[in-house]
Design a protein around this motif. Sequence first.
Motif, short mmCIF file in Angstrom:
data_model
loop_
_atom_site.label_atom_id
_atom_site.label_comp_id
_atom_site.label_asym_id
_atom_site.label_seq_id
_atom_site.Cartn_x
_atom_site.Cartn_y
_atom_site.Cartn_z
N PHE A 1 0.65 -1.11 0.03
CA PHE A 1 -0.01 0.29 0.04
C PHE A 1 0.93 1.24 -0.09
CE2 PHE A 1 -3.24 -2.53 2.68
CZ PHE A 1 -3.48 -3.37 1.49
N GLY A 2 1.79 1.19 0.82
CA GLY A 2 2.76 2.53 0.95
C GLY A 2 3.74 2.70 -0.41
N LEU B 1 -5.94 -1.30 -4.38
CA LEU B 1 -6.02 0.25 -4.67
C LEU B 1 -6.85 0.91 -3.56
CD1 LEU B 1 -6.34 0.35 -8.50
CD2 LEU B 1 -4.25 0.33 -7.23
N GLY B 2 -8.00 0.39 -3.24
CA GLY B 2 -8.62 1.11 -2.17
C GLY B 2 -8.04 1.23 -0.84
N HIS B 3 -7.08 0.10 -0.48
CA HIS B 3 -6.63 0.25 0.83
C HIS B 3 -5.34 1.32 0.62
CE1 HIS B 3 -8.93 -2.58 3.11
NE2 HIS B 3 -8.68 -3.64 2.02
N ALA B 4 -4.89 1.35 -0.44
CA ALA B 4 -3.85 2.35 -0.59
C ALA B 4 -4.50 3.63 -0.83
CB ALA B 4 -3.05 2.03 -1.83
N CYS B 5 -5.72 4.11 -0.67
CA CYS B 5 -6.31 5.40 -0.98
C CYS B 5 -6.24 5.78 -2.18
CB CYS B 5 -5.80 6.21 0.35
SG CYS B 5 -6.01 5.83 1.85
N LEU B 6 -6.19 4.85 -3.13
CA LEU B 6 -6.17 5.27 -4.51
C LEU B 6 -7.52 5.43 -5.43
CD1 LEU B 6 -2.81 3.41 -5.16
CD2 LEU B 6 -3.16 6.13 -4.82
N LEU B 7 -8.47 4.97 -4.74
CA LEU B 7 -9.81 4.92 -5.36
C LEU B 7 -10.67 6.19 -5.00
CD1 LEU B 7 -10.96 1.11 -5.36
CD2 LEU B 7 -9.33 2.47 -7.17
#
Length: 220
Positions: free
Chosen positions: A93-94, A116-122
């Motif tokens: 994620f990082g 991608l969601g857990h990486a705040c990319l959605l």
Amino acid sequence: MPPMKTVAMVLFPDFLMLDMAGPLEVFSVANRYLKPDLHYQLTTLGTERGLLRASNGVQVQADLHIDEAAERYDLLLVPGGPGAYNQRFPELFGWLKKAVPRAERYGSICTGAFILGHACLLDGYRVTTHWNYTERLIKAFPKTTVTTDQIYVEDRNLITSGGVTAGIDLALAVVARDHGKKIAQDVAKVLLVVMKRQGGQAQFSPLMAAVSPQETPITR
């Protein structure tokens, strides 16, 4: 548009093999029809060093560990699989948070959207995922608009696909945008897939499972 030359697929434990192989095969076959200087350069990036086991039990050796990845890729893709929605990979994620802003485009196949969601990319994007996981994705990432009846969805620099083989549709769409519809059609012919499916992924919904498994004159 300048040709897209570098495509990286990020692999993690328990990823779905077809999510990786389908799109990469599209780009590989496209290279047969492209001049050498326009070829897609394909790379797999692993979250672990050594062999990574896919959800079907097959082990894969990624080209590079994510710590060894290039500074930038034209397209950065994340496959789905049980690992995508059942496990957490903080290091990945990082890494994605740093790598995605440098990429021209990024995306996910199937349930890779959860990574991608857990990486705040959605957040703030319109996306899709496998029809069986759309409700779970909606609940997990309320800042994301989840589309339930499309094979793939493009929103600015993000492209996401529905379940499993929809990753092939996603890759064909990328090839068509990069090099024209004719090249994408040639690739589709080699892979024996249709260039554009009739209908969305909802046609494969649980309603289909209600059909009687018994052989009858009607099912014949």
